[in-house]
Motif scaffolding. Structure first.
Motif, PDB file in Angstrom:
ATOM      1  N   GLU A   1       0.752  -1.184  -0.210  1.00  0.00           N
ATOM      2  CA  GLU A   1       0.039   0.033   0.032  1.00  0.00           C
ATOM      3  C   GLU A   1       0.719   1.231   0.063  1.00  0.00           C
ATOM      4  O   GLU A   1       0.750   2.178  -0.800  1.00  0.00           O
ATOM      5  CB  GLU A   1      -0.885   0.003   1.260  1.00  0.00           C
TER       6      GLU A   1
ATOM      7  N   LEU B   1       3.100   1.497  -3.415  1.00  0.00           N
ATOM      8  CA  LEU B   1       2.275   1.787  -4.659  1.00  0.00           C
ATOM      9  C   LEU B   1       1.476   3.228  -4.712  1.00  0.00           C
ATOM     10  O   LEU B   1       1.357   4.190  -5.306  1.00  0.00           O
ATOM     11  CB  LEU B   1       1.025   0.853  -5.091  1.00  0.00           C
TER      12      LEU B   1
ATOM     13  N   THR C   1       1.985   6.644  -6.849  1.00  0.00           N
ATOM     14  CA  THR C   1       1.191   7.317  -7.429  1.00  0.00           C
ATOM     15  C   THR C   1       1.318   8.898  -6.961  1.00  0.00           C
ATOM     16  O   THR C   1       1.194   9.818  -7.967  1.00  0.00           O
ATOM     17  CB  THR C   1      -0.336   7.086  -7.307  1.00  0.00           C
TER      18      THR C   1
ATOM     19  N   PRO D   1       1.754   0.162 -12.169  1.00  0.00           N
ATOM     20  CA  PRO D   1       1.445   0.219 -10.940  1.00  0.00           C
ATOM     21  C   PRO D   1       1.032   1.260 -10.110  1.00  0.00           C
ATOM     22  O   PRO D   1       0.228   1.257  -9.120  1.00  0.00           O
ATOM     23  CB  PRO D   1       3.027  -0.062 -10.341  1.00  0.00           C
ATOM     24  N   SER D   2       0.867   2.424 -11.038  1.00  0.00           N
ATOM     25  CA  SER D   2       0.478   3.708 -10.346  1.00  0.00           C
ATOM     26  C   SER D   2      -1.294   3.466 -10.510  1.00  0.00           C
ATOM     27  O   SER D   2      -2.047   4.204  -9.759  1.00  0.00           O
ATOM     28  CB  SER D   2       0.893   4.871 -11.249  1.00  0.00           C
TER      29      SER D   2
ATOM     30  N   PHE E   1      -2.896   0.775  -9.899  1.00  0.00           N
ATOM     31  CA  PHE E   1      -3.190   0.123  -8.668  1.00  0.00           C
ATOM     32  C   PHE E   1      -2.879   1.052  -7.467  1.00  0.00           C
ATOM     33  O   PHE E   1      -3.739   1.096  -6.425  1.00  0.00           O
ATOM     34  CB  PHE E   1      -2.249  -1.073  -8.517  1.00  0.00           C
TER      35      PHE E   1
ATOM     36  N   SER F   1      -3.128   4.031  -7.166  1.00  0.00           N
ATOM     37  CA  SER F   1      -4.505   5.339  -7.068  1.00  0.00           C
ATOM     38  C   SER F   1      -5.592   4.593  -5.933  1.00  0.00           C
ATOM     39  O   SER F   1      -6.337   5.471  -5.431  1.00  0.00           O
ATOM     40  CB  SER F   1      -5.022   5.563  -8.484  1.00  0.00           C
ATOM     41  N   TYR F   2      -5.735   3.477  -5.832  1.00  0.00           N
ATOM     42  CA  TYR F   2      -6.871   2.874  -5.123  1.00  0.00           C
ATOM     43  C   TYR F   2      -6.304   3.041  -4.056  1.00  0.00           C
ATOM     44  O   TYR F   2      -7.220   3.356  -2.845  1.00  0.00           O
ATOM     45  CB  TYR F   2      -6.814   1.241  -5.523  1.00  0.00           C
ATOM     46  N   TYR F   3      -5.140   2.950  -3.503  1.00  0.00           N
ATOM     47  CA  TYR F   3      -4.468   3.147  -2.255  1.00  0.00           C
ATOM     48  C   TYR F   3      -4.468   4.442  -1.920  1.00  0.00           C
ATOM     49  O   TYR F   3      -4.857   4.831  -0.563  1.00  0.00           O
ATOM     50  CB  TYR F   3      -3.286   2.500  -1.990  1.00  0.00           C
TER      51      TYR F   3
END
Length: 324
Positions: free
Chosen positions: A94, A97, A101, A304-305, A307, A309-311
């Protein structure tokens, strides 16, 4: 008398900041693809479609390499930060990544330092910043060691004129001095990322040596993974080159790109220009190299950015008892 904002207002602004980070990251990605001065996106797509080399198996293998690249980065962060506070692999994922972002559009990805530190309560943040600096220094040391070796062989084997070589050395020295000045030199001490050289030295000397060795080995594994990914792309584009010869060019490229201070917005362009120059000595055409650089960027930063963005969107400030 100080006016305190209501809780709901604070939450609204907090959500707005998170949305702004994600939107900013996606806008940056769009700008890089749509307005690349060296390789137009339409030309990039047309070139790939004409080559018709990306089978499902090749795409999956490239993504697999990117996953392992970030797996070792996440594992490295988990192991290194455990000196300050222990976290799970999930938390490391978390933070790594999410920080990618958040820092994607900041100069030299400096935003990564603050992004990772904010995951921890305030009493830990200064040491977290130092751990992040140490992590980047370990990765940089691998780049420099392998880069110097590779560049030495590359210069000798490709008969680069000695005056150009001397010029490159002088340029490297000048650029290094520029970096030092950019980091900041105070009257009393040399500082990096706001920390005095003495404080960094004390932190590194006190830091467990077994964790330093492990961090270096994980950095080395990452380097071999993404450099092999570059070589595999050369192979897909039907470039007839051995792995060792390719590595001389690849290590030289990463060395020169790493010592040139640039705003991250222009990092792909800088790396592309260096790669075009170096690989011209082994007769690889410009559009092939620029396409490989773009694909590498998409696989190892853009993917990976998404993914990350979700975090970022699900991030909450740490509670006082978190990571105790």
């Amino acid at each position: 008398m100080m006016y305190s904002l209501p809780y709901k207002t604070k939450q609204f602004f907090f959500v707005l900041i998170k949305l702004s980070i994600v939107v900013g990251a996606f806008y940056f990605i769009y700008q890089k693809l749509a307005n690349n001065s060296e390789l137009e996106f339409s030309a990039f797509i047309n070139f790939l479609s004409k080559k018709d080399i990306f089978s499902t198996e090749n795409i999956l293998f490239l993504v697999f390499l990117s996953i392992f690249n970030w797996f070792f980065e996440i594992l490295k962060w988990k192991k290194l930060v455990s000196y300050v506070v222990k976290i799970s692999f999930k938390k490391s994922l978390e933070q790594s990544l999410g920080a990618l972002t958040a820092s994607l559009f900041t100069p030299n990805r400096v935003g990564e330092y603050g992004a990772k530190a904010i995951y921890f309560k305030s009493t830990y943040r200064k040491r977290i910043l130092l751990v992040n600096l140490l992590s980047n220094m370990l990765q940089m040391s691998v780049t420099v060691i392998l880069g110097v070796i590779g560049f030495s062989f590359f210069v000798s084997e490709n008969n680069i004129e000695i005056n150009h070589y001397k010029l490159a050395k002088l340029l490297a020295i000048v650029l290094t001095l520029f970096v030092l000045i950019a980091f900041g030199i105070s009257k009393s001490s040399f500082t990096i990322k706001g920390f005095s050289f003495e404080k960094i030295k004390h932190f590194i000397l006190k830091y467990p040596k077994n964790k330093l060795v492990l961090g270096f080995l994980l950095s080395l594994l990452r380097y071999f993974i993404f450099s092999f990914q570059f070589y595999f792309l050369l192979h897909l584009f039907n470039i007839d080159i051995t792995y060792l010869n390719a590595m001389k060019g690849i290590t030289s490229m990463y060395l020169l790109a790493s010592i040139i201070p640039s705003i991250f917005i222009f990092e792909v362009i800088v790396k592309g220009s260096i790669a075009v120059y170096l690989f011209s000595f082994i007769h690889v055409n410009e559009i092939t190299i620029l396409s490989i650089i773009t694909i590498m960027w998409l696989l190892n930063f853009v993917l990976p950015s998404f993914f990350g963005s979700y975090y970022v969107l699900n991030f909450n400030l740490p509670k006082n008892d978190q990571y105790e």
